[in-house]
Design a protein around this motif. Structure first.
Motif, mmCIF file in Angstrom:
data_model
loop_
_atom_site.group_PDB
_atom_site.id
_atom_site.type_symbol
_atom_site.label_atom_id
_atom_site.label_comp_id
_atom_site.label_asym_id
_atom_site.label_seq_id
_atom_site.Cartn_x
_atom_site.Cartn_y
_atom_site.Cartn_z
ATOM 1 N N PRO A 154 0.813 -1.218 0.000
ATOM 2 C CA PRO A 154 0.000 0.000 0.000
ATOM 3 C C PRO A 154 0.850 1.274 0.000
ATOM 4 O O PRO A 154 2.071 1.211 0.127
ATOM 5 N N TRP A 155 0.168 2.406 -0.068
ATOM 6 C CA TRP A 155 0.879 3.685 -0.153
ATOM 7 C C TRP A 155 1.227 4.261 1.211
ATOM 8 O O TRP A 155 2.010 5.208 1.296
ATOM 9 N N ASN A 156 0.636 3.751 2.285
ATOM 10 C CA ASN A 156 0.831 4.469 3.554
ATOM 11 C C ASN A 156 2.190 4.203 4.213
ATOM 12 O O ASN A 156 2.710 5.056 4.915
ATOM 13 N N SER A 160 8.494 0.327 4.376
ATOM 14 C CA SER A 160 8.588 -0.720 5.405
ATOM 15 C C SER A 160 7.630 -1.884 5.159
ATOM 16 O O SER A 160 7.908 -3.007 5.586
ATOM 17 N N MET A 161 6.494 -1.634 4.480
ATOM 18 C CA MET A 161 5.593 -2.758 4.196
ATOM 19 C C MET A 161 6.255 -3.740 3.230
ATOM 20 O O MET A 161 6.031 -4.949 3.302
ATOM 21 N N LEU A 162 7.072 -3.207 2.319
ATOM 22 C CA LEU A 162 7.797 -4.099 1.399
ATOM 23 C C LEU A 162 8.938 -4.799 2.146
ATOM 24 O O LEU A 162 9.210 -5.982 1.913
ATOM 25 N N ILE A 215 -1.748 -6.256 -13.372
ATOM 26 C CA ILE A 215 -0.603 -6.864 -12.672
ATOM 27 C C ILE A 215 -1.127 -7.917 -11.685
ATOM 28 O O ILE A 215 -0.638 -9.048 -11.641
ATOM 29 N N GLY A 216 -2.153 -7.523 -10.919
ATOM 30 C CA GLY A 216 -2.744 -8.465 -9.963
ATOM 31 C C GLY A 216 -3.315 -9.684 -10.679
ATOM 32 O O GLY A 216 -3.149 -10.822 -10.217
ATOM 33 N N GLY A 217 -3.958 -9.455 -11.825
ATOM 34 C CA GLY A 217 -4.551 -10.569 -12.571
ATOM 35 C C GLY A 217 -3.494 -11.570 -13.011
ATOM 36 O O GLY A 217 -3.670 -12.792 -12.886
ATOM 37 N N PHE A 230 -0.013 -9.705 0.760
ATOM 38 C CA PHE A 230 -0.700 -8.464 0.423
ATOM 39 C C PHE A 230 -0.882 -7.615 1.667
ATOM 40 O O PHE A 230 -1.276 -8.121 2.718
ATOM 41 N N THR A 231 -0.608 -6.329 1.552
ATOM 42 C CA THR A 231 -1.006 -5.369 2.580
ATOM 43 C C THR A 231 -1.837 -4.306 1.898
ATOM 44 O O THR A 231 -1.401 -3.697 0.912
ATOM 45 N N GLY A 232 -3.042 -4.105 2.418
ATOM 46 C CA GLY A 232 -3.927 -3.118 1.815
ATOM 47 C C GLY A 232 -5.317 -3.249 2.394
ATOM 48 O O GLY A 232 -5.487 -3.735 3.519
ATOM 49 N N THR A 287 -2.782 5.030 9.155
ATOM 50 C CA THR A 287 -2.127 3.743 9.353
ATOM 51 C C THR A 287 -3.201 2.725 9.691
ATOM 52 O O THR A 287 -4.248 3.071 10.248
ATOM 53 N N CYS A 288 -2.901 1.470 9.360
ATOM 54 C CA CYS A 288 -3.884 0.413 9.606
ATOM 55 C C CYS A 288 -4.113 0.208 11.094
ATOM 56 O O CYS A 288 -5.159 -0.272 11.498
ATOM 57 N N VAL A 289 -3.132 0.579 11.927
ATOM 58 C CA VAL A 289 -3.269 0.397 13.374
ATOM 59 C C VAL A 289 -3.677 1.701 14.069
ATOM 60 O O VAL A 289 -3.658 1.794 15.297
ATOM 61 N N ILE A 386 -11.577 5.044 9.381
ATOM 62 C CA ILE A 386 -11.549 6.481 9.053
ATOM 63 C C ILE A 386 -10.390 6.786 8.102
ATOM 64 O O ILE A 386 -10.549 7.437 7.092
ATOM 65 N N PHE A 387 -9.209 6.336 8.460
ATOM 66 C CA PHE A 387 -7.984 6.582 7.689
ATOM 67 C C PHE A 387 -7.735 8.064 7.472
ATOM 68 O O PHE A 387 -7.399 8.516 6.371
ATOM 69 N N GLY A 388 -7.876 8.836 8.530
ATOM 70 C CA GLY A 388 -7.634 10.270 8.445
ATOM 71 C C GLY A 388 -7.536 10.851 9.846
ATOM 72 O O GLY A 388 -7.758 10.151 10.853
HETATM 73 P P1 NAP Z 1 -5.627 -0.849 -1.509
HETATM 74 O O1 NAP Z 1 -6.453 0.048 -2.315
HETATM 75 O O2 NAP Z 1 -6.193 -2.165 -1.113
HETATM 76 O O3 NAP Z 1 -4.266 -1.032 -2.320
HETATM 77 C C1 NAP Z 1 -3.200 -1.791 -1.827
HETATM 78 C C2 NAP Z 1 -2.395 -2.331 -2.992
HETATM 79 O O4 NAP Z 1 -3.205 -3.226 -3.751
HETATM 80 C C3 NAP Z 1 -1.924 -1.260 -3.971
HETATM 81 O O5 NAP Z 1 -0.659 -1.627 -4.476
HETATM 82 C C4 NAP Z 1 -2.976 -1.343 -5.058
HETATM 83 O O6 NAP Z 1 -2.530 -0.878 -6.303
HETATM 84 C C5 NAP Z 1 -3.210 -2.828 -5.108
HETATM 85 N N1 NAP Z 1 -4.492 -3.224 -5.713
HETATM 86 C C6 NAP Z 1 -5.643 -2.528 -5.769
HETATM 87 N N2 NAP Z 1 -6.582 -3.260 -6.409
HETATM 88 C C7 NAP Z 1 -6.002 -4.434 -6.766
HETATM 89 C C8 NAP Z 1 -6.451 -5.592 -7.447
HETATM 90 N N3 NAP Z 1 -7.704 -5.713 -7.898
HETATM 91 N N4 NAP Z 1 -5.568 -6.607 -7.636
HETATM 92 C C9 NAP Z 1 -4.314 -6.519 -7.183
HETATM 93 N N5 NAP Z 1 -3.831 -5.433 -6.533
HETATM 94 C C10 NAP Z 1 -4.669 -4.418 -6.316
HETATM 95 O O7 NAP Z 1 -5.161 -0.173 -0.138
HETATM 96 P P2 NAP Z 1 -4.483 1.257 0.057
HETATM 97 O O8 NAP Z 1 -5.531 2.280 -0.086
HETATM 98 O O9 NAP Z 1 -3.246 1.372 -0.748
HETATM 99 O O10 NAP Z 1 -4.003 1.157 1.586
HETATM 100 C C11 NAP Z 1 -4.826 1.449 2.627
HETATM 101 C C12 NAP Z 1 -5.382 0.182 3.257
HETATM 102 O O11 NAP Z 1 -4.302 -0.679 3.615
HETATM 103 C C13 NAP Z 1 -6.115 0.458 4.551
HETATM 104 O O12 NAP Z 1 -7.286 -0.304 4.605
HETATM 105 C C14 NAP Z 1 -5.136 -0.003 5.626
HETATM 106 O O13 NAP Z 1 -5.741 -0.360 6.839
HETATM 107 C C15 NAP Z 1 -4.477 -1.142 4.949
HETATM 108 N N6 NAP Z 1 -3.180 -1.442 5.573
HETATM 109 C C16 NAP Z 1 -3.049 -2.558 6.336
HETATM 110 C C17 NAP Z 1 -1.846 -2.823 6.977
HETATM 111 C C18 NAP Z 1 -1.693 -4.053 7.830
HETATM 112 O O14 NAP Z 1 -0.539 -4.394 8.123
HETATM 113 N N7 NAP Z 1 -2.737 -4.731 8.242
HETATM 114 C C19 NAP Z 1 -0.766 -1.952 6.816
HETATM 115 C C20 NAP Z 1 -0.922 -0.818 6.034
HETATM 116 C C21 NAP Z 1 -2.146 -0.582 5.409
HETATM 117 P P3 NAP Z 1 -2.814 0.644 -6.775
HETATM 118 O O15 NAP Z 1 -2.071 1.505 -5.856
HETATM 119 O O16 NAP Z 1 -2.272 0.639 -8.158
HETATM 120 O O17 NAP Z 1 -4.296 0.841 -6.700
#
Ligand code: NAP
Length: 482
Positions: A154-156, A160-162, A215-217, A230-232, A287-289, A386-388
């Motif tokens: 993710p972008w946040n 370190s997530m990588l 890319i994901g596909g 995956f983190t996101g 942040t997710c936490v 919220i993420f804000g």
């Molecule tokens: P996101 O929209 O889920 O994106 C995360 C990553 O997935 C990005 O690289 C995104 O690419 C990619 N992605 C999006 N759609 C995809 C698909 N259909 N197939 C494959 N990859 C896909 O999340 P985000 O907005 O970047 O990050 C915020 C979220 O991450 C929050 O919910 C947060 O809580 C969570 N998070 C969790 C943790 C944890 O450790 N639990 C840590 C940090 C963040 P693009 O950028 O190209 O869209």
């Protein structure tokens, strides 16, 4: 420092070669504090990803068979390369992501620490010889790298997530195809350059940027990719879990959260305020936490709110690259709109904005750090992330009530509580349905401990000795006829 000491990589890394997208297409990368475009990255898709997977698959057997001592040496080299470039890497991270420089420095340092941790931890990953039921047999349990790993981040926390994925994957002997978030690709791509500089073989680390669906596909359809980390967001995580079924990949998922922060009447108030500020406003609440819901016991509620309001009002908002700034911009307009929507929803349902509540005078995606009191379970932020930079404060009377409210969410990532009662601490440890629990601390992430959520916050752990398990396949070998 326009090219950040040569660390801003504008191409993709596939099989040791830096290349653009096949189409020649690029994506602009902006600085959220200034709105300026700082550079471009390739808009790659399925074909480039398939080549990256092929390169990782071709490199896998050789890397898996590389002497452990050599893998460990390279990982220590990668750690040192990060730390040798600490300041320009932090500046690059702030430029594309927006967080204040002191936080960016912390992120680079903890990313490097994860690499070092896994370089140390892999040396202690032992198999077993299990007692056999008969004397003519020996039963061996051994661990092996799982294969090609795809890492989507993710972008946040783009660096370190990588790190939390590269460290265990490379230590275990896996090769990697990484896809950084489109908003913040440079902090991901630079891992490829530093790995090349310290001597990782071609194809061991591949990094592609561009269309997440394509890319994901390609990743999810590939038989060669044996694990996806995956983190996101929970939404995208669920899609990937579904897509993993066809090729039965191992998956680990670090997904969204909705952290409660419970302050009991017996809390150390100074510590609770300090923890609240870190757990809520770090990275502008992105942040997710991050705390999503403050639950404050009736006896301490008004004092806590007054202190929180003062601390939030004192936050310095500005361009994260400037000295003294504590709050940068939010990542994009969508993030700002969501916070505005939640404030409107809460005030319509009886909540009171006691601090902030509006876009910041700096314009763009800057938002005033905000506190709302009188929060109730029917408000949007009670169930949604919220993420804000918005602190929502609920009032409660009994411990039982606070625990029930804290657990009333589909998420289960982080929870925090402030109390001086030791017996209550253990009741919270048992009663809170969360993978990460901070008692009297709002910042608990550390390389030594397993990070990961329960329920819809994910599966698998990153960090700790557990962080290696997902990258290892366990084999049982029976040697008979002895
Ligand atoms: P996101 O929209 O889920 O994106 C995360 C990553 O997935 C990005 O690289 C995104 O690419 C990619 N992605 C999006 N759609 C995809 C698909 N259909 N197939 C494959 N990859 C896909 O999340 P985000 O907005 O970047 O990050 C915020 C979220 O991450 C929050 O919910 C947060 O809580 C969570 N998070 C969790 C943790 C944890 O450790 N639990 C840590 C940090 C963040 P693009 O950028 O190209 O869209």
């Amino acid at each position: 420092m326009t090219d950040f000491n040569g660390l801003m990589c504008t191409a993709n890394l596939i099989g040791g070669q830096w290349a653009g997208a096949d189409s020649g297409g690029t994506i602009d990368v902006g600085n959220p504090a200034t709105g300026e475009v700082i550079g471009t990255v390739p808009n790659a898709g399925a074909a480039e990803t398939e080549r990256a997977i092929a390169a990782a698959a071709a490199a896998f057997r050789g890397w898996a068979a590389t002497d452990l001592a050599q893998r460990v040496r390279l990982l220590h080299g990668l750690h040192d390369a990060l730390m040798d470039n600490h300041e320009p890497l932090a500046q690059l991270l702030t430029a594309e992501q927006g967080k204040p420089l002191f936080e960016a420095r912390g992120e680079i340092a903890i990313g490097a620490a994860y690499i070092r941790w896994f370089a140390e931890e892999i040396r202690r990953t032992k198999g077993e010889i299990v007692p056999a039921p008969t004397g003519d047999r020996r039963l061996l349990v051994t661990h092996h790298p799982v294969g090609v790993v795809a890492a989507i981040t993710p972008w946040n926390f783009p660096s370190s997530m990588l790190a939390r994925k590269l460290g265990p994957a490379l230590a275990a002997g896996c090769t990697v195809v990484a896809k950084p978030a489109t908003a913040t690709p440079y902090s991901g791509l630079v891992w490829g350059k530093l790995a090349q500089d310290v001597g990782f073989p071609d194809g061991v680390i591949n990094i592609v940027t561009g269309s997440s669906r394509q890319i994901g596909g390609a990743i999810m359809a590939s038989q060669d990719v044996r694990k996806v980390t995956f983190t996101g967001s929970t939404e995208v995580g669920k899609t990937l879990i579904r897509q993993s079924a066809d090729t039965v990949k191992k998956v680990s998922m670090e997904l969204g959260g909705n952290a409660p922060f419970i302050v009991f009447d017996d809390a150390d108030l100074d510590a609770a305020i300090e923890g609240a500020m870190i757990a809520k406003f770090r990275n502008m609440g992105q942040t997710c936490v991050c705390t999503n819901r403050f639950y404050v016991q009736a006896g301490i509620h008004d004092t806590f709110v007054a202190r929180l309001k003062d601390a939030v009002a004192a936050l310095v908002v500005g361009n994260g690259a400037e000295d003294g700034v504590q709050q940068g911009p939010m990542i994009d307009e969508g993030g700002v709109a969501k916070v505005e929507e939640m404030i409107a929803d809460a005030t319509a349902r009886g909540g009171t904005v006691v601090q902030g509540g509006r876009r910041h005078g700096n314009g763009g995606t800057f938002f005033e750090p905000t506190v709302i009191t009188g929060a109730t379970a029917d408000m949007q932020f009670a169930t949604e992330e919220i993420f804000g930079p918005l602190a929502a404060v609920f009032k409660f009377d009994s411990e039982q009530e606070a625990l029930a409210a804290a657990n009333s969410t589909d998420y289960g990532l982080a929870a925090y509580a402030y109390t001086r009662d030791l017996a209550r601490t253990f009741r919270l440890n048992q009663g809170l349905d969360y993978g990460l629990i901070g008692i009297n601390s709002g910042l608990i992430t550390t390389v030594e401990a397993p990070f990961g959520g329960l329920k819809e916050s994910g599966m698998g752990k990153e960090g700790g000795s557990q962080g290696l398990e997902d990258y290892l396949a366990t084999k049982y070998t029976c040697v008979a006829g002895l």
